[in-house]
Design an enzyme around this catalytic site. Structure first.
Site: not given
Length: 459
Positions: A165, A284
């Site tokens: 992130k 994902h």
């Protein structure tokens, strides 16, 4: 008998309560909410008809084929306890209706058309039984759990990951730096976020190069095998494969794909490439909640998970369970077992409507990710067991001292939990105590525990 034109009730042809299911049938459990005035038998028959051979009127060409051989059949209906006007309709499909080795075709048939049907207020596909004969037409996961452990040389514990992130906006060089720090600190994997593809601030090739450099540097310093999920998802299948080829040329162990937005056809192609070229494949599930979140309409995630095991993937995100409701915990563990085990018994309390035999299709590692941190570690170790990947994004990068200490804190917490479990301690009861003891000899863990004050788990 001549052709008889006209419209007749679906249930006359497609509702067959006496039907004995065959071992080769694909079985589906649908949650049906009929429109007012539509009897459940008709609603169940509508689903069977429109997802197999039926259409709204009798047609002349019906006489040119053997409908009894090819039609789907609604063979059982049961009311849903505690819900008014909701039923589970069980439908059996003959195997001949489906193309071999194509998840795309299977879904196009079973859920392609019928969900917009007027006679139904809502419809949800709760579970599928994939017959052994059909399972055998799929390659499945490129490698599976055992081969992955052998490639990574990591045994007897869950694997640790971290999503880098901020997910968007970092340059490739800074991104690679964060990857290096996390892997150097003790994580097994770092991860591209699902929406990191190839954007103006960071093109895919630059990211791949800097991440590979980070990986090799961390490997050299720690003596452990490291991985970074390089997201190969792209706008075309050709571009996706091109990225996977480049990853293979760099010698990295794993790539990644967003299987729902990318689509099952692209996913299966990538899974085949990964098996042929020794790459692990991380999956994902971006977009899953659009499909699976409504309780009465859509497709339950356990079906999407089964479909992924057929299409191919070595890891898939499957929720965290932690801090959720008890019922959800059982349901989640149900589809976690469907991902990992060879044979799963029917168990309605865990949402498993059919006994599923995967024969020798490799298993998929479930990935727990999203809002978890060191205090959750005992619960996660207890719930998911060794065959899982625990992913701490903010729980690593949010450490007050930086990324590498964040990684150290997670690794220490995990090793402490695994050791305690192996010594026979009860993680459910003593979890907080185990973490507190480990803090004494790890300042990094102590700092992490201070930031995310302990969460109470009622097991």
């Amino acid at each position: 008998v001549g052709f008889k034109a006209g419209v007749k009730d679906y249930k006359l042809t497609y509702y067959t309560p006496d039907y004995e299911t065959k071992d080769t049938d694909i079985l589906a459990a649908f949650r049906v909410t009929p429109q007012p005035g539509v009897p459940p038998e008709e609603a169940g028959a509508v689903v069977a008809a429109e997802s197999s051979t039926g259409t709204w009127t009798t047609v002349w060409t019906d006489g040119l084929t053997n409908l009894d051989r090819y039609k789907g059949r609604c063979y059982h209906i049961e009311p849903v306890a505690g819900e008014e006007n909701q039923f589970i309709a069980y439908v059996a499909y003959p195997l001949d209706l489906f193309e071999e080795g194509s998840v795309t075709n299977m879904f196009t048939s079973i859920v392609g058309n019928v969900f917009g049907f007027k006679a139904l207020r809502a419809l949800r596909l709760e579970d599928l039984r994939i017959p052994v004969a059909y399972v055998k037409t799929f390659q499945g996961p490129p490698h599976g759990i055992q081969v992955e452990r052998d490639k990574l040389n990591k045994y007897g514990r869950p694997l640790l990951g971290c999503t880098i992130k901020p997910k968007l906006g970092l340059s490739a060089k800074n991104y690679g730096r964060a990857v290096y720090e996390c892997l150097r600190g003790g994580l097994d994997f770092t991860k591209d976020d699902e929406n990191v593809n190839s954007q103006p601030f960071m093109r895919w090739r630059d990211r791949f190069l800097f991440c590979a450099e980070a990986l090799y540097k961390a490997q050299a310093e720690t003596g452990e095998i490291k991985g970074h999920y390089l997201n190969a998802t792209a706008g075309t299948c050709e571009e996706m494969i091109k990225r996977a080829v480049f990853a293979r040329e760099l010698g990295v162990p794993i790539v990644m794909h967003d299987y729902l937005t990318g689509g099952f056809t692209a996913n299966t192609s990538l899974a085949h490439y990964c098996r042929d070229n020794g790459l692990l494949l991380h999956i994902h599930r971006a977009m899953h909640a659009v499909i699976d979140r409504q309780k009465n309409h859509g497709i339950h995630f356990r079906v999407l998970a089964k479909a992924l095991r057929m299409s191919g993937g070595d890891h898939i995100h499957s929720g965290t369970v932690v801090g959720k409701l008890e019922g959800e915990r059982e349901i989640t563990l149900g589809f976690v077992d469907l991902l990992r085990d060879d044979f799963i018994e029917k168990d309605r309390s865990r949402g498993i409507y059919f006994t599923q035999d995967w024969v020798s299709l490799p298993g998929v590692l479930p990935v727990a990710s999203g809002g978890i941190h060191v205090w959750h570690m005992p619960a996660l170790t207890e719930i998911f067991g060794d065959d899982s990947v625990l992913q701490f994004g903010g729980g690593t990068l949010g450490h007050p001292w930086g990324n590498a200490p964040g990684a150290v804190a997670n690794r220490v917490a995990l090793e402490a939990c695994v050791q305690a479990r192996n010594e026979g301690r009860d993680l459910a009861r003593e979890g907080n105590e185990i973490i507190r003891e480990a803090c004494k000899w790890s300042p990094e863990l102590a700092a992490a525990c201070e930031v995310w004050k302990e969460i109470k788990f009622e097991f």
